[in-house]
Design a protein around this motif. Structure first.
Motif, PDB file in Angstrom:
ATOM      1  N   SER A   1       0.398 -12.157  -2.958  1.00  0.00           N
ATOM      2  CA  SER A   1       0.198 -10.784  -3.439  1.00  0.00           C
ATOM      3  C   SER A   1       1.182 -10.447  -4.542  1.00  0.00           C
TER       4      SER A   1
ATOM      5  N   GLU B   1      -6.116  -0.113 -10.183  1.00  0.00           N
ATOM      6  CA  GLU B   1      -5.085   0.803  -9.691  1.00  0.00           C
ATOM      7  C   GLU B   1      -3.778   0.629 -10.451  1.00  0.00           C
TER       8      GLU B   1
ATOM      9  N   GLN C   1       2.261 -12.421   1.463  1.00  0.00           N
ATOM     10  CA  GLN C   1       3.223 -11.673   0.651  1.00  0.00           C
ATOM     11  C   GLN C   1       3.501 -12.343  -0.683  1.00  0.00           C
TER      12      GLN C   1
ATOM     13  N   ASP D   1      -2.643   1.576  -3.978  1.00  0.00           N
ATOM     14  CA  ASP D   1      -2.834   2.352  -2.756  1.00  0.00           C
ATOM     15  C   ASP D   1      -2.331   1.517  -1.577  1.00  0.00           C
ATOM     16  N   ASP D   2      -1.900   2.188  -0.525  1.00  0.00           N
ATOM     17  CA  ASP D   2      -1.431   1.477   0.665  1.00  0.00           C
ATOM     18  C   ASP D   2      -2.508   0.550   1.219  1.00  0.00           C
ATOM     19  N   ALA D   3      -3.751   1.024   1.210  1.00  0.00           N
ATOM     20  CA  ALA D   3      -4.850   0.217   1.747  1.00  0.00           C
ATOM     21  C   ALA D   3      -5.064  -1.050   0.908  1.00  0.00           C
ATOM     22  N   THR D   4      -4.993  -0.910  -0.401  1.00  0.00           N
ATOM     23  CA  THR D   4      -5.191  -2.061  -1.279  1.00  0.00           C
ATOM     24  C   THR D   4      -4.069  -3.067  -1.087  1.00  0.00           C
ATOM     25  N   LEU D   5      -2.834  -2.592  -1.038  1.00  0.00           N
ATOM     26  CA  LEU D   5      -1.701  -3.492  -0.827  1.00  0.00           C
ATOM     27  C   LEU D   5      -1.816  -4.207   0.516  1.00  0.00           C
ATOM     28  N   SER D   6      -2.196  -3.485   1.549  1.00  0.00           N
ATOM     29  CA  SER D   6      -2.361  -4.105   2.874  1.00  0.00           C
ATOM     30  C   SER D   6      -3.429  -5.190   2.843  1.00  0.00           C
TER      31      SER D   6
END
Length: 79
Positions: A41, A17, A38, A25-30
């Motif tokens: 990540s 990505e 945090q 994507d929001d899902a991947t970051l979450s």
């Protein structure tokens, strides 16, 4: 059944990505934050970005890959 560990799949998805769309994507970051926290990540995104920058820089400057005649047959700098 043996397979690829889900952490590797997640990091590879994040790499894809970031390298193709320059955004997660929001899902991947979450999922990254849930799995690695945090700080972890952020470190992963930094590592992915660094190696992406490095490869873009080397390709942009037309730096050729080293061949065996330059580096020998060693696969480790220690050996």
């Amino acid at each position: 059944m043996l397979g690829v560990h889900p952490d590797y799949v997640l990091v590879c998805r994040a790499t894809d990505e970031l390298c193709t769309r320059t955004m997660l994507d929001d899902a991947t970051l979450s999922q990254l934050v849930e799995r690695f926290g945090q700080t972890g990540s952020r470190k992963l995104v930094l590592i992915i970005g660094w190696f992406n920058l490095l490869s873009v820089f080397l390709n942009g400057c037309r730096v050729s890959m080293e061949t065996h005649d330059k580096i020998g047959r060693n696969t480790s700098p220690l050996g």
